[in-house]
Scaffold this motif. Structure first.
Motif, short mmCIF file in Angstrom:
data_model
loop_
_atom_site.label_atom_id
_atom_site.label_comp_id
_atom_site.label_asym_id
_atom_site.label_seq_id
_atom_site.Cartn_x
_atom_site.Cartn_y
_atom_site.Cartn_z
N TYR A 1 10.33 -3.60 3.79
CA TYR A 1 11.11 -2.68 4.84
C TYR A 1 10.88 -2.27 6.14
O TYR A 1 12.20 -1.39 6.01
CB TYR A 1 9.67 -1.32 4.44
CG TYR A 1 9.19 -0.86 3.08
CD1 TYR A 1 9.98 -0.44 2.39
CD2 TYR A 1 8.09 -1.96 2.37
CE1 TYR A 1 10.11 -0.43 0.83
CE2 TYR A 1 7.79 -1.83 1.09
CZ TYR A 1 8.66 -1.06 0.23
OH TYR A 1 8.70 -1.12 -1.01
N GLU B 1 15.75 -5.15 -1.13
CA GLU B 1 14.81 -5.04 -2.04
C GLU B 1 14.86 -3.62 -3.09
O GLU B 1 14.51 -3.81 -4.19
CB GLU B 1 13.57 -5.96 -2.29
CG GLU B 1 14.26 -7.08 -1.81
CD GLU B 1 13.07 -8.20 -0.90
OE1 GLU B 1 12.07 -8.42 -2.28
OE2 GLU B 1 12.69 -9.41 -0.42
N TRP B 2 14.47 -2.72 -1.94
CA TRP B 2 13.34 -1.87 -2.14
C TRP B 2 14.54 -0.24 -2.13
O TRP B 2 14.50 -0.50 -0.94
CB TRP B 2 11.95 -1.79 -2.62
CG TRP B 2 11.20 -2.34 -3.60
CD1 TRP B 2 11.25 -2.58 -5.09
CD2 TRP B 2 10.17 -4.07 -2.87
NE1 TRP B 2 10.05 -3.49 -5.75
CE2 TRP B 2 10.55 -4.52 -4.19
CE3 TRP B 2 10.76 -3.89 -1.61
CZ2 TRP B 2 9.77 -5.78 -4.37
CZ3 TRP B 2 9.89 -5.73 -1.51
CH2 TRP B 2 9.32 -6.02 -2.30
N HIS C 1 7.45 5.23 4.05
CA HIS C 1 7.45 3.53 4.43
C HIS C 1 6.84 3.58 5.57
O HIS C 1 7.60 3.60 6.23
CB HIS C 1 9.00 3.72 3.45
CG HIS C 1 8.30 3.01 1.85
ND1 HIS C 1 10.16 3.50 1.53
CD2 HIS C 1 7.57 2.57 1.26
CE1 HIS C 1 9.43 2.93 -0.14
NE2 HIS C 1 7.94 3.09 0.11
N MET D 1 3.25 3.29 -3.90
CA MET D 1 4.49 2.65 -3.56
C MET D 1 5.06 2.63 -1.74
O MET D 1 5.28 1.84 -1.29
CB MET D 1 6.14 3.56 -3.57
CG MET D 1 5.98 3.56 -5.21
SD MET D 1 6.72 2.06 -6.38
CE MET D 1 8.13 1.29 -5.81
#
Length: 326
Positions: free
Chosen positions: A50, A56-57, A63, A92
């Motif tokens: 992140y 990827e996400w 985050h 998450m």
């Protein structure tokens, strides 16, 4: 209140967001929720994609943090009361808020027999315990652990606790290997300067290990090195989180060595994290040597850079929220 925003690759800042709102009753299928106020957190390798801007996400506000200890501020359930001290794991990895709403089942009680920064290690330790339950009886086994970051260090400690004959830590950084000895490794190999296969054979009397554990992941995973280190009919545990695609993996070599492969993700909140907390509280595992750096939330950018770049032998990097001062 403050929250984190990863607004560019390698860049994070604190922004103002509204306070969370706890519903008067939990949603269907949920026994209860809490408003959780983090006080101490630590960075994990799975936070770095992140921070680095991986696609990827989705990267969202909050985050990326997911290992934290703090206080229950309010609840609409029956499991916790306001003021309880808990270790919490946000959904998450969106835990970079001064307060947030969380399912009450994603929190466990903090063991007060050890300093809270050590109790915090129950989150990563729980993931190691969950993974190791997939392996055979480790008593008298030989093990090589590739990657001696925080998770590799916890694997060292667990396997020493489980009775492994040899626990060999392998890493490119000598600074991490010095910690490995303190965390239970019986031998170490710096694969920046030594041939890991030949050196491992020398340590193990000409043999390769019974078990190889990969603890790197995230785009840097040494998959093929792990294959080379495996003995015929051995066991390989891929613990590090891989990227979406793994190019150049020599699966054929793995196949002809007849290696049993395990992967691991999503520990059990009812068993794995509480057991990890108990191990730390009872002194079965000393996680103290892993904790190397600490920053206030206002220095979150420096904390991430220190962890990412392994500055001064950084292993577990802690961050204290403003609530910690109170």
């Amino acid at each position: 209140m403050l929250a984190g925003e990863m607004y560019a690759p390698g860049k994070i800042r604190l922004i103002e967001v509204p306070e969370p709102v706890l519903p008067p009753s939990p949603p269907a299928g949920c026994s209860g929720q809490i408003v959780f106020q983090p006080e101490t957190t630590c960075l994990c390798g799975s936070d770095l994609p992140y921070f680095g801007g991986s696609d990827e996400w989705p990267i969202e506000i909050g985050h990326s943090l997911h290992e934290m200890i703090g206080t229950v501020v309010a609840t609409n359930g029956d499991r916790w009361r306001a003021g309880d001290r808990v270790l919490a794991v946000p959904e998450m990895q969106q835990g970079l808020f001064e307060r947030f709403v969380l399912d009450e089942g994603r929190a466990i009680e903090v063991d007060r027999r050890v300093p809270e920064e050590q109790a915090l290690m129950a989150q990563p330790l729980g993931t190691a315990i969950f993974a190791l339950k997939k392996l055979p009886n480790m008593l008298d086994r030989t093990v090589a652990i590739v990657g001696q970051g925080p998770m590799g260090q916890l694997m060292n400690a667990c396997l020493r606790n489980l009775g492994a004959r040899e626990v060999v830590g392998i890493d490119l950084l000598e600074s991490r290997l010095r910690t490995s000895r303190l965390m239970g490794a019986t031998a170490t190999i710096c694969n920046a300067t030594e041939s890991p296969v030949e050196t491992l054979k020398e340590i193990l009397g000409g043999e390769l290990p019974d078990v190889v554990i990969e603890c790197v992941g995230h785009g840097h995973s040494p998959f093929n090195l792990c294959i080379d280190l495996c003995r015929r009919n051995g066991v390989l545990l891929f613990f590090g989180v891989p990227g979406p695609l793994v190019d150049g993996l020599r699966w054929r070599d793995l196949f002809f060595k007849n290696v049993t492969v395990h992967t691991s993700v999503n520990p059990d909140f009812q068993r794995d994290f509480p057991l990890a907390m108990r191990w730390i509280g009872e002194g079965r595992i000393d996680v103290g040597p892993m904790i190397t750096h600490r920053f206030p939330l206002a220095q979150i950018q420096q904390a991430f850079e220190t962890f990412r770049d392994k500055v001064d032998g950084a292993c577990k990097v802690l961050v204290d929220f403003p609530a910690k001062r109170a």
